[in-house]
Design an enzyme around this catalytic site. Structure first.
Site: not given
Length: 199
Positions: A69, A74, A104
């Site tokens: 990220n 993102h 995640e």
């Protein structure tokens, strides 16, 4: 008039099915969401108790996801999660219950599956993700996952939450052991039962 009523009824049924699917689905990956995972998992658990068969739970988590990220943004992080979901669907069997259960983090229930068979599935999943980079606009992003696995023959006192907790402990051991690996909870138990060598 009757035809219009029939059409309207069909439209409503279709809308209700769509709503139900939305309530059960993770909007980003299209997988089961956490709530639906627990619904399906509890049903699988009850079946395993009735048939006295083993039930396995796999948890896997993208390694160094914050770095993805931070480095790529993102939008790339979202693409990475979709990629992981697709790779998991390819590596798992049609009967396995797969969900995105957190940021995640993903979880799987494998019905009527021994620890050895579940470990083979987990390793196939880990290896296929490591071998298949995500193609971004300017480069290939190699993703890896750490995988925790717990398997047992449940009884009426067993909860899916508890089994998931054991798989989570194994997942943390896989992270602590260097990431990009599969760890079985039974191996942690075996290590814990080893006698401590004399000082």
């Amino acid at each position: 008039m009757e035809q219009r009523v029939a059409e309207r009824t069909q439209e409503l049924e279709h809308a209700n099915l769509k709503l139900e699917a939305t309530a059960h689905t993770d909007s980003l990956t299209g997988l089961n969401n956490r709530g639906h995972y627990f619904e399906l998992g509890e049903t699988a658990l009850k079946k395993a108790v009735r048939s006295n068969s083993p039930l396995a739970v796999i948890m896997f988590d993208a390694d160094h996801f914050k770095t993805v990220n931070d480095t790529y943004g993102h939008a790339a992080g979202d693409r990475a999660l979709v990629h992981l979901a697709q790779m998991a669907l390819q590596a798992l069997r049609d009967t396995d219950i797969l969900a995105r259960v957190g940021g995640e983090e993903f979880a799987v229930v494998l019905e009527n599956t021994t620890e050895q068979s579940a470990a083979e599935v987990a390793e196939r999943l880990r290896a296929s993700i490591a071998a298949t980079p995500l193609i971004l606009d300017t480069e290939e992003l190699v993703l890896t996952v750490s995988v925790g696995l717990a398997c047992l023959k449940p009884d009426r006192a067993t909860s899916l939450d508890a089994l998931l907790g054991l798989a989570d402990k194994a997942l943390y051991a896989a992270k602590a052991g260097g990431r990009n690996r599969v760890c079985c909870y039974s191996a942690l138990q075996a290590d814990a039962n080893q006698p401590t060598p004399p000082g």
